[in-house]
Structures are given as structure tokens and as C-alpha cells.
Design a protein around this motif. Sequence first.
Motif, short mmCIF file in Angstrom:
data_model
loop_
_atom_site.label_atom_id
_atom_site.label_comp_id
_atom_site.label_asym_id
_atom_site.label_seq_id
_atom_site.Cartn_x
_atom_site.Cartn_y
_atom_site.Cartn_z
N THR A 218 -35.47 32.07 8.39
CA THR A 218 -36.19 31.66 9.85
C THR A 218 -36.42 33.21 10.39
N ALA A 219 -35.46 33.94 10.42
CA ALA A 219 -35.81 35.59 11.22
C ALA A 219 -36.47 36.23 10.25
N LEU B 218 -39.26 35.59 8.85
CA LEU B 218 -40.25 34.51 8.67
C LEU B 218 -40.78 35.16 10.16
N ILE B 219 -40.34 34.94 11.36
CA ILE B 219 -40.27 34.70 12.56
C ILE B 219 -41.38 36.76 12.60
N MET B 220 -40.83 37.35 12.34
CA MET B 220 -40.62 39.01 12.36
C MET B 220 -42.63 38.98 10.96
N HIS C 21 -43.66 37.28 10.62
CA HIS C 21 -45.73 36.09 11.26
C HIS C 21 -46.08 37.35 11.91
N ALA C 22 -45.10 37.60 13.56
CA ALA C 22 -45.13 38.39 14.50
C ALA C 22 -46.32 39.37 14.01
N LEU D 201 -39.34 42.64 19.20
CA LEU D 201 -38.21 42.05 18.06
C LEU D 201 -36.78 42.49 17.29
N GLY E 237 -35.37 40.73 20.27
CA GLY E 237 -34.10 40.01 20.21
C GLY E 237 -33.28 39.43 19.48
#
Lengths: 197, 197
Positions: free
Chosen positions: B155-156, B158-160, B162-163, B190, B193
Motif C-alpha cells: 500500500t505504501a 501504491l501511495i508513493m 500515485h502521489a 512522503l 509519512g
Amino acid sequence: MARIKTDNNLTRKEVIVTKAATLFREKGFKAASMRDLAEAVGVEAASLYNHIKSKTELLHELCFSVANRFLHKIDEVELEKTGSVEKIEKLLRFHINEMIHHYEEVYVSDREWKHLSDPYLSNFQNQRRIYRKRFAAIIETGIKNKEVKSIDAPTAVLIMLHAISGIESWHRSVQKISAEELEENMISILVGGLVNR
Amino acid sequence: MARIKTDNNLTRKEVIVTKAATLFREKGFKAASMRDLAEAVGVEAASLYNHIKSKTELLHELCFSVANRFLHKIDEVELEKTGSVEKIEKLLRFHINEMIHHYEEVYVSDREWKHLSDPYLSNFQNQRRIYRKRFAAIIETGIKNKEVKSIDAPTAVLIMLHAISGIESWHRSVQKISAEELEENMISILVGGLVNR
């Protein structure tokens, strides 16, 4: 063919709009035809026109109902007597839940709004711009009162919203964590990246 | 029409590939035609075929040269004798710089790879999957040695990713912060977080 089935107390029009969201996400608005939609709904194409005027009308309905939900939420959050980080977290949780539970509509309104026709197009673009400004203003307040680290607020908004759009991959992945875990992981990383320590 | 102009010591083929990247980003691979490309390069469509076989060949070249750069980078980062957070930061800075300085190619390889044809398609998809796994493994190591907070590593990732793809909006925006500020803001949010405090 059969009449339009209405489960869950949806009106016939709501059934059509829901099916249109799925279809527009899968094929893209341009490539999707009224014939495809009729097939998805399970009726003849002609009978769709008893309920809606055109494919574009469906896109308008989708985009503006999503916009309404987001506007309503930010109105509510702005008025709350809470700290900035709490407000940011509330908005992020709202975005995440919209992407999880109203995926098709949110995806379409986010990707296909370019195909709106004026006056809806410029109105929608303006609403998006203003929404992002209001979100950035909440972050700015957080920076002023030292709750949020010193960052460029519009960039923070851009990062957050794009990160959340990554939920698209989550929907497509086979092995996935639960929606609750996804939400908590996103909040931990995104809010964690903003707060001033 | 004129011969293909080659500035900056680019070969004729490189000029064509570069123009193709811009064209595919603007119009999408499907909608872009060889005629459009010839116009962008400033030659007759027929003379393009002296340098390339087809539109698909151009997409292959674009996608695989981007993939090579990313693979090369993660090979290098994995071997370094540094902490996990430092490795994550290095990869993120690489992604950010690719999106800033090689925007057209990275955008096309990220969005239009679906139009590759097999065996390239499945090979490319596999490379993407493996790259994300290797990135997640670096995060996992960081969680084990308590450098990174306890989160779901895929998930991390994916977030990175996409951000960072949000840099697309930065390219399109009129009032924008500098590339350096954008990079520092993204890293601050990022990496901030992820780290365990």
C-alpha cells in the motif's frame, strides 16, 4: 427485452446512471455507446430515451452528483471547531471512502469530465479548482498555527489527491488488504507526512 | 519537406522517438497517427519508415527504455550499504526527477503500455510487478529494523507512486513552484509519512 429492473428501491433513472458509471469507467466515455448501455441495463436502446436525453446527460449527472458530495463535505468540515490536522484527516477519510465505496462514479467524474459540454464543463473545472483551493487553505491554516509542517499547501493537496486515486490499483489487485486497513494505512502515511513534530 | 532535423546530437531515430512520446501523451497512442508524427517531425509519413517499422515499435522503445532506467536504479539502490529510509528516499527522488525531466516518456510508458503487443506486453507487466515487489521489500526491511512505521508495504508503494504521478498536474499548472521545491515538498511529505518516530 425485459423492463428495467429496479433493485434496492432505485428509480429506473438511477439504475441507468449506475450502469453508465460502470460502462464509462470500463470503456471510457467516448468509446461507450448507448447500445452498450442498453445491453448492460437489459433493455432496447430506444427505451433508454424514455428516461434520459443523451449519453452526455448521464456524464453531467455523474460528475455533478460527485461534485455535490465533495462540496457538501468541505462546507461541513470548514465549519467544524476542530484543529487543522483533524479537518485534513476528515477530508482525506472522505476521499478514501468515496474511492472505495463509490469507485465507478468517482473514477468517471475524475477522469472523464473533459467530455462534459459547456456551460457544464467550465463550471465543473471551476468547482474542482475552488475545492482544491479550499483544501489548501485548511492546510495553510495548519501551517500558520504550527500543526502542519512548513510545506507548499497546493503541492500537498496534489500529493494527497493523487495518492488516493491509487485506490484504483487496489480495486484491480487480486490479493488485497481490507478497505479498513487500506484507509488506516493511507491516513497513517499521508497525515503522518504532514504533521509538524 | 525537409530532412529530419537532429539537434543536440540526437540520431534521426531518437528525434522520432522523442516526438512520438509527446504525441502519444497528447493524443493517446490509439488516436495518434503516423501522419501526425510525420507532421511533428517535419517530414513525409513515408520517410518515417526508413527509420522505424511501425507505431507499435515506437511504443515498445519508449516503454522499455523507461523500464531499463528504473531497473538499473533499483539494482543500484538495493546494493548500497545504507539504511532503508535512505534507499526509499533515493528511489522516490529518482521517480520524481524522471516525472519532472523525462515527463513525456514516463507518462506514456505509465499510461499507454496497455497497447503494447505480446510478448512485450506480458513482459512489461511482469517487470512492473517485480519492480513494485522489490520496492515493497525495501520498505519491509525498514519496518523490520524499526526505521519505518508498521504499515502495509505494498500500500505504501501504491501511495508513493500515485502521489508522484501527480506531477502531471504540476506540468499542466500555470503558477507553479520550482522543480526543486516540488521535489523537496514531496520528499518531506512522503518520507515523513513513512518514518518511525
